[in-house]
Scaffold this motif. Structure first.
Motif, PDB file in Angstrom:
ATOM      1  N   ALA B  42       1.527  -3.184   0.823  1.00 13.40           N
ATOM      2  CA  ALA B  42       0.652  -2.289   0.055  1.00 13.40           C
ATOM      3  C   ALA B  42       0.711  -2.644  -1.426  1.00 13.40           C
ATOM      4  N   GLY B  43       1.912  -2.980  -1.903  1.00 10.87           N
ATOM      5  CA  GLY B  43       2.070  -3.355  -3.309  1.00 10.87           C
ATOM      6  C   GLY B  43       1.210  -4.569  -3.642  1.00 10.87           C
ATOM      7  N   ILE B  44       1.250  -5.579  -2.758  1.00 10.97           N
ATOM      8  CA  ILE B  44       0.428  -6.778  -2.985  1.00 10.97           C
ATOM      9  C   ILE B  44      -1.049  -6.399  -2.961  1.00 10.97           C
ATOM     10  N   ASN B  45      -1.440  -5.568  -1.990  1.00 14.81           N
ATOM     11  CA  ASN B  45      -2.835  -5.129  -1.923  1.00 14.81           C
ATOM     12  C   ASN B  45      -3.251  -4.421  -3.201  1.00 14.81           C
ATOM     13  N   VAL B  46      -2.349  -3.597  -3.736  1.00 19.36           N
ATOM     14  CA  VAL B  46      -2.670  -2.888  -4.980  1.00 19.36           C
ATOM     15  C   VAL B  46      -2.908  -3.880  -6.111  1.00 19.36           C
ATOM     16  N   ILE B  47      -2.065  -4.913  -6.183  1.00 17.65           N
ATOM     17  CA  ILE B  47      -2.223  -5.897  -7.263  1.00 17.65           C
ATOM     18  C   ILE B  47      -3.599  -6.567  -7.187  1.00 17.65           C
ATOM     19  N   VAL B  48      -3.958  -7.045  -5.976  1.00 17.40           N
ATOM     20  CA  VAL B  48      -5.241  -7.752  -5.851  1.00 17.40           C
ATOM     21  C   VAL B  48      -6.407  -6.773  -6.039  1.00 17.40           C
ATOM     22  N   ALA B  49      -6.264  -5.553  -5.500  1.00 13.46           N
ATOM     23  CA  ALA B  49      -7.336  -4.568  -5.658  1.00 13.46           C
ATOM     24  C   ALA B  49      -7.529  -4.209  -7.137  1.00 13.46           C
ATOM     25  N   VAL B 251     -12.908  -2.141  -0.335  1.00 15.68           N
ATOM     26  CA  VAL B 251     -12.775  -0.790   0.216  1.00 15.68           C
ATOM     27  C   VAL B 251     -11.745   0.008  -0.580  1.00 15.68           C
ATOM     28  N   ILE B 252     -10.617  -0.640  -0.885  1.00 15.76           N
ATOM     29  CA  ILE B 252      -9.582   0.052  -1.669  1.00 15.76           C
ATOM     30  C   ILE B 252     -10.145   0.491  -3.020  1.00 15.76           C
ATOM     31  N   VAL B 253     -10.861  -0.426  -3.678  1.00 11.97           N
ATOM     32  CA  VAL B 253     -11.380  -0.128  -5.018  1.00 11.97           C
ATOM     33  C   VAL B 253     -12.411   1.003  -4.967  1.00 11.97           C
ATOM     34  N   SER B 260     -10.927   3.313 -11.854  1.00 16.18           N
ATOM     35  CA  SER B 260      -9.726   4.133 -11.964  1.00 16.18           C
ATOM     36  C   SER B 260      -8.515   3.355 -11.463  1.00 16.18           C
ATOM     37  N   ILE B 261      -7.559   3.106 -12.357  1.00 17.05           N
ATOM     38  CA  ILE B 261      -6.353   2.382 -11.963  1.00 17.05           C
ATOM     39  C   ILE B 261      -5.532   3.240 -11.007  1.00 17.05           C
ATOM     40  N   THR B 262      -5.391   4.513 -11.362  1.00 17.29           N
ATOM     41  CA  THR B 262      -4.638   5.429 -10.506  1.00 17.29           C
ATOM     42  C   THR B 262      -5.241   5.461  -9.108  1.00 17.29           C
ATOM     43  N   GLY B 263      -6.571   5.541  -9.046  1.00 14.23           N
ATOM     44  CA  GLY B 263      -7.257   5.592  -7.759  1.00 14.23           C
ATOM     45  C   GLY B 263      -6.962   4.372  -6.920  1.00 14.23           C
ATOM     46  N   GLY B 303     -15.420   8.079  -4.994  1.00 13.03           N
ATOM     47  CA  GLY B 303     -14.042   7.691  -4.720  1.00 13.03           C
ATOM     48  C   GLY B 303     -13.082   8.832  -4.990  1.00 13.03           C
ATOM     49  N   LEU B 304     -11.823   8.624  -4.606  1.00 15.00           N
ATOM     50  CA  LEU B 304     -10.835   9.701  -4.740  1.00 15.00           C
ATOM     51  C   LEU B 304     -10.716  10.182  -6.179  1.00 15.00           C
ATOM     52  N   MET B 305     -10.676   9.224  -7.114  1.00 17.55           N
ATOM     53  CA  MET B 305     -10.405   9.596  -8.498  1.00 17.55           C
ATOM     54  C   MET B 305     -11.631   9.503  -9.405  1.00 17.55           C
ATOM     55  N   GLY B 306     -12.750   9.046  -8.901  1.00 18.28           N
ATOM     56  CA  GLY B 306     -13.893   8.811  -9.786  1.00 18.28           C
ATOM     57  C   GLY B 306     -13.512   7.766 -10.806  1.00 18.28           C
TER      58      GLY B 306
END
Lengths: 263, 336
Positions: B42-49, B251-253, B260-263, B303-306
Motif C-alpha cells: 500500500a505504501g508503494i501504491n501511495v507513492i506512485v498514486a 482509481v486511487i487518485v 488531495s494528498i491526504t485523499g 472523491g473522499l476528500m475532494g
C-alpha cells in the motif's frame, strides 16, 4: 513617451478578416477607449496585443521595463506579461477553486527568486520570500476592499467582487500597461460608477497606461481621453469623446442609417 | 522564523516516531507478516498514486502511463543493485532519476496535447515502455522476467520489518516534499495551470514549462516507487506494469480526490487492503470491488476528500497546544 505601437495589424480566421489594418499608439499615462458594436473585433485586437493570437500581418511593439521597444508580434502571452502588460477578461477568468489570496499570489510568481529546492526543503529563503509575497498580496487586496475575503474561494465571491479581484490580480503582475476587456459588463449603473472611480484611482496610484474595451457609453465617455471606434474589423473613427459622439460614421455604425425620412 | 523551525521539527518528530512504532509492531509480531506485506505494498501504491496526483490532480493533465514509469524505475534499480552492486539507496535514487529523464523525453511532445488526447498518448507511451522491457532481454530478462533481485535485507526474520521501514520512510518523505512543493509559489503555478491555462498565461506563467516541470517530477516519484518494487518483490516481469496497473493508480487518485494528498494516502491504503480483504469472496471479488467504486463515485463524485487536506501539524497543535489556537489568518489561508 510612447508605450505601445500597433502597426497595420490584420488577422484572418479562415476566410474571415476579423481585423484589418489596425493602427494604434499609446502614450504613457494615457487612457484610451476601444469601442464598437458586437463582433467589431475589439477583443481580437486585445488578443493580438497580449499574444493570445498572432496577427497574419503587421507588427506590434511594446516598450519593456527599460523603455526599449521590443517586437512582441510573435511572443507568447506569458512573455508579454513579464514585460509589463496585464489584462482582464471579458468573461471573468479567475482561478475559481483557489482562494482569493492565492489568486493574487500566483501573479507574483514570475518574480519569485527562491528555487524548487528551497520550496521542497523549506529553506529560510523560502519562508522569507513567501512572507513578503503574502504581505504584498494582502496590501493589494486591502486597496480593493477584499482583505477580509482572502481565505474565500474565488468562485464564492459575488460578481462585482470577482471583477475587482481580476483587476487586482492583473495589477499584481506589476504592469505599466493595463488592458481591461469590458470591465463593466453585467454591472448595474451604481456598480459602473464605482468602477469608474476605481479605474481613476488605480491609474493614479499605480502610474498606469490603460486600454479599455467597453460597451457602456457612460463609462467610456466619462473617463477616456481618446477613443478609437471599430466596426467590421476596421477603424472608423478616432478622437476625443466629444468628437466621437458627433461623428456621422459612428452614429451610423451604432444606430443605422437614416432611410428616406425626408423623401 | 522560530515558529517555522519548531513546526518543521514537530512534523519530523511525528514522522520518525510513527515510522518507528510501525516498524517495531511488525518486528515484534504484533502486526503479522501478511499484513505487513499489504501495508508495504500500500505504501508503494501511495507513492506512485501521489506522483499521478501531482500531474493529474494538481496540474490537471490526465496521464495514463504511470505503470510504464514505474517499470523504468523498477528495472533500473534492479540493474543497479544486481549488475553494478550499488547500495540500495543510491540504486533507488538512480531509478528515479532515469525515469525523470524518460518523463522529460515523453512529456516534450505529449504535453502539447490536452485532456483525453493526452490520456491516450501517455497510455501509448506506457505500453511502448512495457514492450521495450519485453524485448530488452539482456537487461530485463524479457518476458520470462528478472529473478533473484536482492531484498532489502538478507535476514529473513528482519525482512518484513525492514521492508516496511524502507517503504514507509520513502512514502513519508515523498508526502512531505510533495506537500511542501504544492504549498509554494511553484505549487501555485501548477494549480493555476489546472484552473485556467489562458488566465495562467496572462499572469506570466509559462504553462508548457510548468506542465513539463510537474510531469518530470511526477515521473521521478513514480520511478522511486518502482525502485522500491524491485527489492520488495525480488522478481520483475513486464506484465506487472501493464495498462491495468496504471488504472489502479488512477482509481486511487480519483477515489481519494483529485488534488488531495491526504485523499490519495487514505485511498491508497484502503483500496490496497480492500483488494486483499475481499479475497474470501473468491471470484466475486472482481464484481464487488468495481461495484464499490461505482457507488463511491455516485455518492461522492469528487472523491473522499475532494481537494481538501488534513494537516497533521494542525491536528497535533489542536490536540496538544490549545493556547496556540490563535494562529494568524495568513497561515490559515496559506494552508488552503
Amino acid at each position: 513617451m510612447t508605450v505601445l505601437r500597433v502597426k497595420d495589424i490584420s488577422i484572418l480566421f479562415g476566410g474571415l478578416k476579423a481585423v484589418s489594418n489596425f493602427n494604434m499608439t499609446l502614450e504613457e499615462g494615457e487612457l484610451l477607449g476601444l469601442i464598437g458594436p458586437n463582433g467589431a473585433g475589439k477583443t481580437t485586437v486585445f488578443n493580438m496585443i497580449t499574444g493570445v493570437y498572432h496577427p497574419t500581418s503587421g507588427e506590434i511593439e511594446f516598450a519593456d521595463k527599460n523603455g526599449k521597444f521590443q517586437n512582441t508580434t510573435h511572443m507568447k502571452p506569458f512573455q508579454i506579461t513579464q514585460m509589463g502588460m496585464a489584462r482582464t477578461f471579458q468573461n471573468i477568468r479567475l482561478f475559481k477553486d483557489l482562494t482569493v489570496l492565492d489568486n493574487i499570489r500566483i501573479a507574483y510568481h514570475s518574480n519569485v527568486k527562491y528555487k524548487t529546492f528551497d520550496a521542497v526543503f523549506r529553506t529560510p529563503a523560502f519562508f522569507k520570500e513567501e512572507a513578503e509575497i503574502t504581505k504584498k498580496a494582502i496590501e493589494l487586496l486591502e486597496i480593493f476592499n477584499l482583505g477580509h475575503k482572502q481565505a474565500e474561494l474565488a468562485k464564492n465571491l459575488p460578481y462585482g467582487e470577482q471583477r475587482k479581484l481580476e483587476i487586482a490580480r492583473a495589477l499584481a503582475t506589476q504592469p505599466k500597461l493595463l488592458l481591461l476587456d469590458e470591465p463593466a459588463a453585467g454591472m448595474n449603473p451604481q456598480e459602473t460608477q464605482d468602477l469608474t472611480q476605481l479605474i481613476r484611482f488605480i491609474r493614479e496610484k499605480f502610474n498606469l497606461t490603460i486600454l479599455l474595451i467597453e460597451h457602456d457609453v457612460s463609462l467610456v465617455m466619462g473617463i477616456c481621453e481618446r477613443i478609437i471606434v471599430l466596426d467590421y474589423g476596421q477603424t472608423i473613427a478616432e478622437g476625443t469623446p466629444a468628437q466621437i459622439s458627433q461623428d456621422p460614421r459612428v452614429i451610423k455604425a451604432y444606430l443605422g442609417e437614416e432611410v428616406g425620412l425626408h423623401a | 522564523m522560530k515558529k517555522n523551525i519548531a513546526n518543521g521539527l514537530t512534523l519530523a518528530a511525528i514522522a520518525v516516531v510513527f515510522t518507528g512504532i510501525m516498524t517495531a509492531l511488525v518486528f515484534f509480531g504484533v502486526i503479522d507478516e501478511y499484513t505487513a506485506q499489504i501495508l508495504s505494498l500500500a505504501g508503494i501504491n501511495v507513492i506512485v498514486a501521489l506522483s499521478l496526483n501531482l500531474i493529474s490532480g494538481f496540474t490537471g493533465q490526465l496521464a495514463l502511463g504511470h505503470a510504464g514509469f514505474m517499470a523504468v524505475g523498477a528495472y533500473t534499480t534492479a540493474y543497479c543493485i544486481m549488475k553494478l552492486n550499488l547500495p540500495m539507496f543510491l540504486a533507488i535514487l538512480i531509478g528515479g532519476l532515469v525515469t525523470a529523464v524518460f518523463g522529460l523525453v515523453i512529456g516534450f511532445p505529449t504535453l502539447r496535447l490536452r485532456g483525453d488526447y493526452l490520456a491516450i498518448v501517455t497510455l501509448g507511451f506506457g505500453e511502448i515502455i512495457r514492450v521495450i522491457m519485453i524485448n530488452l532481454e539482456q537487461i530485463t530478462g524479457g518476458a520470462a522476467g528478472l529473478k533473484g533481485i536482492p531484498s532489502f535485507t538478507e535476514d529473513i526474520l528482519l525482512a518484513p520489518a525492514l521492508s516496511l521501514l524502507w517503504v514507509f520512510s520513502v512514502m513519508i518523505i515523498t508526502i512531505i516534499l510533495v506537500s511542501n512543493l504544492i504549498k509554494s509559489s511553484y505549487g501555485r503555478a501548477i494549480l493555476s495551470v489546472r484552473e485556467d491555462e489562458i488566465a495562467a498565461n496572462a499572469m506570466g506563467i509559462n504553462v508548457f514549462y510548468y506542465k513539463m516541470y510537474a510531469f518530470t517530477i511526477s515521473a521521478f516519484i513514480a520511478g522511486v516507487g518502482g525502485g522500491l518494487y524491485a527489492p520488495f518483490f525480488g522478481y520483475l516481469n513486464p506484465t506487472m506494469f501493464n495498462f491495468l496497473k496504471s488504472v489502479d493508480f488512477l482509481v486511487i487518485v480519483v477515489l481519494g480526490g483529485m488534488g488531495s494528498i491526504t485523499g490519495t494516502v487514505i485511498a491508497g491504503f484502503v483500496l490496497t487492503y480492500l483488494q486483499e480483504f475481499l479475497r474470501f469472496l473468491q471470484d466475486y471479488r472482481l464484481v464487488i470491488y468495481p461495484l464499490l467504486l461505482i457507488f463511491i463515485m455516485l455518492f461522492r463524485p469528487s472523491g473522499l476528500m475532494g481537494n481538501r487536506e488534513i494537516s497533521i501539524l494542525g491536528l497535533w497543535q489542536r490536540l496538544f497546544k490549545s493556547k496556540n489556537q490563535s494562529q494568524s489568518k495568513v497561515d490559515k489561508a496559506g494552508e488552503r
